[in-house]
Scaffold this motif. Structure first.
Motif: not given
Length: 293
Positions: A183-197
């Motif tokens: 989850s941490g790796a996926t969330l990190s990439m999602g946040r780098f791509l600009g997605y809401e938490r």
């Protein structure tokens, strides 16, 4: 002599089940938080002198937490699956968000599936080294903190694109190394791509289903096979493994609801701090000889 042997065996069975309950709770609490459940399942049994539960045990009890995802998101999953199947036969469904989400989950799952098969022996033998786990807890924790700080928080899940799904899937594949956190790796990439938490968190939950369930089913044959266990691994057998899986389901279901409420209003900073402190503690204990790699 026989009585002593029987009593000792009875206590060993009880101890195995109590350890299984503890590991199930640990798995349920940590699977969805960006702190790496596999790292916790490697660190704490070693700290308590129980031995490494092994990659097979870890993979199988994760089925419990993924069943919690299936139940919690059952309406979303049914809607996505239905739209995806219909889109195979009816062109009018192919542009629908749910149909596209089905493809995004499939495509995003490919990196971890391919690498998991190719690197199976390395994952089970080399990646479970505590020096690696302690280091990845710290490094990927700092990456998560950076991603959360600079993420623009501007994309909702309906804005997901194929490229984003593939990038988040590639990040998820890093979790083959315990300590990274799926989850941490996926969330990190999602946040780098600009997605809401919340958007990044929901997609991370859905993306993990094929990989985790598939890995757990693949490793089922290893449970109870003492001959296949690596040196230093505990052999819990089917009873304790099933117990840990059930416990992880119950605890994991509660953890999903809590995390979704948390990320809707708060940052990932507490998880970053926890990861760094835990990783540093592991490295210090290794250096002091309290833990063995």
């Amino acid at each position: 002599m026989t009585r002593v042997t029987i009593d000792s065996l009875g206590w060993r069975v009880v101890a195995d089940f109590l350890q299984a309950v503890f590991l199930g709770v640990l798995q349920g609490l940590t699977e969805f938080l960006p702190i790496s459940s596999s790292a916790h399942l490697r660190i704490f049994p070693d700290l308590f002198g129980w031995g490494d539960p092994g990659a097979a045990f870890t993979a199988v009890i994760q089925i419990g937490t993924e069943l919690a995802v299936l139940v919690y998101f059952r309406k979303d999953i049914w809607r996505i699956a239905r739209a995806w199947v219909l889109s195979l036969f009816k062109p009018e469904y192919r542009g629908a968000l749910d149909a596209r989400m089905g493809w995004y989950i499939i495509v995003g799952s490919l990196p971890i599936v391919v690498l998991g098969i190719l690197l199976k022996d390395v994952i089970e033998r080399d990646f479970r080294n505590l020096w690696i786990i302690g280091s990845t807890l710290i490094v990927l924790g700092l990456v998560l903190g950076l991603a959360d700080r600079i993420g623009r928080n501007e994309k909702a899940i309906k804005q997901m694109r194929l490229r984003d799904a593939l990038l988040m899937g590639g990040a998820q594949a890093m979790a083959l190394i315990p300590g990274v956190s799926r989850s941490g790796a996926t969330l990190s990439m999602g946040r780098f791509l600009g997605y809401e938490r919340e958007a990044a968190t929901r997609f991370a939950f859905l993306l993990a289903i094929p990989a985790v369930v598939g890995a757990g089913l693949f490793e089922l044959k290893e449970i109870g096979d003492v001959g296949k266990a690596h040196a230093g691994e505990a052999d819990y057998g089917w009873g304790p493994t099933i117990t840990a899986t059930v416990v992880s389901f119950i605890v994991g279901y509660a953890a999903i609801a809590w995390l979704l409420r948390w990320v809707s209003t708060k940052s990932y900073t507490p998880f970053v701090v926890y990861r760094v402190l835990l990783g540093a503690a592991v490295l210090i204990l290794l250096g002091a000889g309290v833990l063995s790699s």
